[in-house]
Scaffold this motif. Structure first.
Motif, PDB file in Angstrom:
ATOM      1  N   LEU A   1       1.259   4.267  19.318  1.00 52.77           N
ATOM      2  CA  LEU A   1       0.195   3.965  18.361  1.00 52.77           C
ATOM      3  C   LEU A   1      -0.570   5.220  17.961  1.00 52.77           C
ATOM      4  O   LEU A   1      -0.924   5.399  16.787  1.00 52.77           O
ATOM      5  CB  LEU A   1      -0.780   2.946  18.963  1.00 52.77           C
ATOM      6  CG  LEU A   1      -0.387   1.472  18.902  1.00 52.77           C
ATOM      7  CD1 LEU A   1      -1.491   0.625  19.525  1.00 52.77           C
ATOM      8  CD2 LEU A   1      -0.135   1.030  17.470  1.00 52.77           C
TER       9      LEU A   1
ATOM     10  N   TYR B   1       4.007   3.698   4.340  1.00 53.56           N
ATOM     11  CA  TYR B   1       3.028   2.613   4.313  1.00 53.56           C
ATOM     12  C   TYR B   1       3.679   1.274   4.010  1.00 53.56           C
ATOM     13  O   TYR B   1       3.198   0.230   4.466  1.00 53.56           O
ATOM     14  CB  TYR B   1       1.939   2.919   3.281  1.00 53.56           C
ATOM     15  CG  TYR B   1       0.934   3.938   3.762  1.00 53.56           C
ATOM     16  CD1 TYR B   1      -0.067   3.595   4.661  1.00 53.56           C
ATOM     17  CD2 TYR B   1       1.007   5.256   3.340  1.00 53.56           C
ATOM     18  CE1 TYR B   1      -0.978   4.526   5.112  1.00 53.56           C
ATOM     19  CE2 TYR B   1       0.095   6.206   3.783  1.00 53.56           C
ATOM     20  CZ  TYR B   1      -0.894   5.838   4.668  1.00 53.56           C
ATOM     21  OH  TYR B   1      -1.790   6.770   5.122  1.00 53.56           O
TER      22      TYR B   1
ATOM     23  N   THR C   1      -6.541  -6.120  16.660  1.00 61.70           N
ATOM     24  CA  THR C   1      -5.290  -5.665  16.044  1.00 61.70           C
ATOM     25  C   THR C   1      -5.423  -5.599  14.536  1.00 61.70           C
ATOM     26  O   THR C   1      -4.972  -4.635  13.892  1.00 61.70           O
ATOM     27  CB  THR C   1      -4.128  -6.597  16.433  1.00 61.70           C
ATOM     28  OG1 THR C   1      -3.990  -6.623  17.857  1.00 61.70           O
ATOM     29  CG2 THR C   1      -2.827  -6.131  15.814  1.00 61.70           C
TER      30      THR C   1
ATOM     31  N   CYS D   1      -0.219   8.233   9.660  1.00 63.24           N
ATOM     32  CA  CYS D   1      -0.850   7.539   8.524  1.00 63.24           C
ATOM     33  C   CYS D   1      -2.050   8.328   7.998  1.00 63.24           C
ATOM     34  O   CYS D   1      -2.209   8.515   6.782  1.00 63.24           O
ATOM     35  CB  CYS D   1      -1.302   6.139   8.939  1.00 63.24           C
ATOM     36  SG  CYS D   1       0.038   4.958   9.208  1.00 63.24           S
TER      37      CYS D   1
ATOM     38  N   ALA E   1       5.092   0.080   7.383  1.00 62.10           N
ATOM     39  CA  ALA E   1       3.997  -0.252   8.294  1.00 62.10           C
ATOM     40  C   ALA E   1       3.307  -1.547   7.882  1.00 62.10           C
ATOM     41  O   ALA E   1       2.946  -2.380   8.731  1.00 62.10           O
ATOM     42  CB  ALA E   1       2.984   0.895   8.331  1.00 62.10           C
ATOM     43  N   SER E   2       3.126  -1.740   6.576  1.00 63.15           N
ATOM     44  CA  SER E   2       2.464  -2.957   6.084  1.00 63.15           C
ATOM     45  C   SER E   2       3.292  -4.194   6.385  1.00 63.15           C
ATOM     46  O   SER E   2       2.772  -5.228   6.818  1.00 63.15           O
ATOM     47  CB  SER E   2       2.216  -2.848   4.575  1.00 63.15           C
ATOM     48  OG  SER E   2       1.359  -1.772   4.282  1.00 63.15           O
TER      49      SER E   2
ATOM     50  N   TYR F   1       3.075  -4.928  10.301  1.00 66.91           N
ATOM     51  CA  TYR F   1       1.818  -5.332  10.938  1.00 66.91           C
ATOM     52  C   TYR F   1       0.995  -6.356  10.164  1.00 66.91           C
ATOM     53  O   TYR F   1       0.011  -6.858  10.683  1.00 66.91           O
ATOM     54  CB  TYR F   1       0.971  -4.093  11.240  1.00 66.91           C
ATOM     55  CG  TYR F   1       1.568  -3.275  12.353  1.00 66.91           C
ATOM     56  CD1 TYR F   1       1.395  -3.655  13.677  1.00 66.91           C
ATOM     57  CD2 TYR F   1       2.368  -2.169  12.076  1.00 66.91           C
ATOM     58  CE1 TYR F   1       1.977  -2.935  14.711  1.00 66.91           C
ATOM     59  CE2 TYR F   1       2.956  -1.437  13.105  1.00 66.91           C
ATOM     60  CZ  TYR F   1       2.757  -1.832  14.420  1.00 66.91           C
ATOM     61  OH  TYR F   1       3.357  -1.123  15.437  1.00 66.91           O
ATOM     62  N   PHE F   2       1.407  -6.672   8.942  1.00 65.85           N
ATOM     63  CA  PHE F   2       0.673  -7.686   8.183  1.00 65.85           C
ATOM     64  C   PHE F   2       1.510  -8.933   7.892  1.00 65.85           C
ATOM     65  O   PHE F   2       1.022  -9.874   7.293  1.00 65.85           O
ATOM     66  CB  PHE F   2       0.142  -7.098   6.861  1.00 65.85           C
ATOM     67  CG  PHE F   2      -0.959  -6.094   7.060  1.00 65.85           C
ATOM     68  CD1 PHE F   2      -2.168  -6.474   7.617  1.00 65.85           C
ATOM     69  CD2 PHE F   2      -0.777  -4.768   6.721  1.00 65.85           C
ATOM     70  CE1 PHE F   2      -3.193  -5.552   7.818  1.00 65.85           C
ATOM     71  CE2 PHE F   2      -1.787  -3.834   6.918  1.00 65.85           C
ATOM     72  CZ  PHE F   2      -3.003  -4.233   7.468  1.00 65.85           C
TER      73      PHE F   2
ATOM     74  N   GLN G   1      -6.927  -0.138  21.648  1.00 67.52           N
ATOM     75  CA  GLN G   1      -5.918  -1.193  21.518  1.00 67.52           C
ATOM     76  C   GLN G   1      -5.129  -1.361  22.820  1.00 67.52           C
ATOM     77  O   GLN G   1      -4.927  -2.493  23.297  1.00 67.52           O
ATOM     78  CB  GLN G   1      -4.965  -0.844  20.380  1.00 67.52           C
ATOM     79  CG  GLN G   1      -3.800  -1.826  20.201  1.00 67.52           C
ATOM     80  CD  GLN G   1      -4.161  -3.025  19.383  1.00 67.52           C
ATOM     81  OE1 GLN G   1      -4.093  -3.009  18.174  1.00 67.52           O
ATOM     82  NE2 GLN G   1      -4.546  -4.110  20.042  1.00 67.52           N
TER      83      GLN G   1
ATOM     84  N   SER H   1      -5.321  -2.205  12.250  1.00 67.69           N
ATOM     85  CA  SER H   1      -4.329  -2.141  11.172  1.00 67.69           C
ATOM     86  C   SER H   1      -4.990  -1.820   9.834  1.00 67.69           C
ATOM     87  O   SER H   1      -4.466  -1.028   9.038  1.00 67.69           O
ATOM     88  CB  SER H   1      -3.567  -3.467  11.070  1.00 67.69           C
ATOM     89  OG  SER H   1      -2.847  -3.731  12.250  1.00 67.69           O
TER      90      SER H   1
ATOM     91  N   ILE I   1      -3.895   1.601   8.243  1.00 61.53           N
ATOM     92  CA  ILE I   1      -2.918   1.417   7.163  1.00 61.53           C
ATOM     93  C   ILE I   1      -3.609   1.154   5.824  1.00 61.53           C
ATOM     94  O   ILE I   1      -3.419   1.894   4.847  1.00 61.53           O
ATOM     95  CB  ILE I   1      -1.953   0.265   7.487  1.00 61.53           C
ATOM     96  CG1 ILE I   1      -1.208   0.551   8.795  1.00 61.53           C
ATOM     97  CG2 ILE I   1      -0.957   0.062   6.348  1.00 61.53           C
ATOM     98  CD1 ILE I   1      -0.373  -0.610   9.304  1.00 61.53           C
ATOM     99  N   THR I   2      -4.429   0.093   5.772  1.00 62.83           N
ATOM    100  CA  THR I   2      -5.002  -0.320   4.492  1.00 62.83           C
ATOM    101  C   THR I   2      -5.986   0.702   3.929  1.00 62.83           C
ATOM    102  O   THR I   2      -5.909   1.053   2.742  1.00 62.83           O
ATOM    103  CB  THR I   2      -5.711  -1.679   4.641  1.00 62.83           C
ATOM    104  OG1 THR I   2      -4.803  -2.616   5.217  1.00 62.83           O
ATOM    105  CG2 THR I   2      -6.169  -2.194   3.287  1.00 62.83           C
TER     106      THR I   2
END
Length: 310
Positions: free
Chosen positions: A105, A251, A198, A112, A254-255, A258-259, A159, A202, A206-207
């Motif tokens: 992580l 991205y 989490t 990122c 990753a999106s 984790y989403f 985390q 995220s 990421i966002t």
């Protein structure tokens, strides 16, 4: 596997690619090849940037940091995965799993955030070129790089601690490394605080950087479109093309990972996505920046030529 008392769970067993038993040797050869190419590519980029003074600029300083982070990111996951594929080690201790998750992580979030910082560097260079050397001086670059690492590993530590304070009732990880969701699935019960944590991490990792990059590139593109000559527009956009390619793939993967809602998860789909962002994406960075970047190509020729002459 039958659930066991959480006090007895002192190690985990990776199920890994057990659905592809007959192809494990092939997978080993493919992943080993990609891993060696990733290591070689990133080492070459870092070495060339360090040796060639033409690349001693903020843009390549951050690229060197990204290559270093990608190297350690791969090192945390792939060697153990390769050993599992050839039957050497399918298990990992509770402490080892926690360490792997923390490091994975930490380096993932570092990547990122570094991509976001590289986007800011391109924004300043294109949209505010007269003040570029003042804004992006070496002190600022060092401060940004250290802040990225400190932030990434702080979030990672929070985390990891939150996850490994939970009691575990199963020891079979349906994955090839200790990722967040597969480990949380082994807990006897997942408190809502872990799901919220989490999600927050995220969003921060990421966002938020992705939104920042989106805004930066809107401003960059609007500035490029104001350039009078077509050749000038093409040359300016070429300086961003490599970075933008890496950003979209990085991205994007990753999106998805984790989403994506848990109800849509399947083991094979999760592993395919994980292979993309743990094996393929780290290779993308040196390939894109070496094969598509003229300055890196020229620097590599100079370094090779210098060594040959010596």
């Amino acid at each position: 596997m039958k659930r066991v008392n959480h006090t007895a769970v002192r190690e985990f067993v990776f199920q890994g690619f057990s659905n592809f038993q007959e192809h494990q040797l092939t997978l080993f050869v493919v992943f080993l090849t990609l891993y060696m190419l990733t290591l070689a590519g990133n080492v070459i980029i870092v070495t060339v940037i360090r040796i060639d003074h033409h690349l001693h600029t903020p843009m390549y300083f951050f690229l060197s940091a990204l290559s270093t982070s990608e190297t350690f990111y791969s090192l945390v996951i792939i060697p153990r995965m390769l050993s599992s594929l050839v039957g050497l080690s399918h298990s990992i201790s509770l402490e080892g799993c926690g360490t792997q998750l923390f490091l994975f992580l930490g380096f993932a979030i570092t990547n990122c955030l570094l991509l976001a910082v590289m986007g800011f560097d391109r924004y300043v260079a294109i949209c505010n070129p007269l003040r570029y050397s003042i804004i992006m001086n070496w002190r600022v670059c060092a401060m940004l790089a250290s802040s990225v690492c400190a932030t990434a590993f702080s979030l990672s530590l929070v985390q990891a601690v939150a996850i490994f304070q939970l009691p575990f009732c199963d020891s079979l990880i349906k994955h090839f490394f200790c990722d967040v969701r597969p480990v949380l699935d082994l807990a006897c019960a997942t408190p809502i605080i872990n799901d919220i944590l989490t999600l927050i991490i995220s969003l921060l990792a990421i966002t938020a950087p992705a939104a920042f990059l989106f805004i930066s590139y809107i401003l960059i593109i609007s500035t490029i479109l104001k350039i009078a000559s077509a050749e000038g527009r093409k040359k300016t956009f070429a300086t961003c093309a490599s970075h933008l390619t890496v950003v979209i793939v990085h991205y994007g993967c990753a999106s998805i990972a984790y989403f994506k809602p848990r109800s849509e998860n399947t083991q094979d789909q999760d592993q395919l996505i994980s292979v993309t962002y743990t094996v393929v994406t780290p290779l993308l960075n040196p390939v894109v920046y070496s094969l598509r970047n003229k300055e890196v190509q020229d620097a590599l020729r100079r370094v090779v030529g210098r060594k040959s002459l010596f």
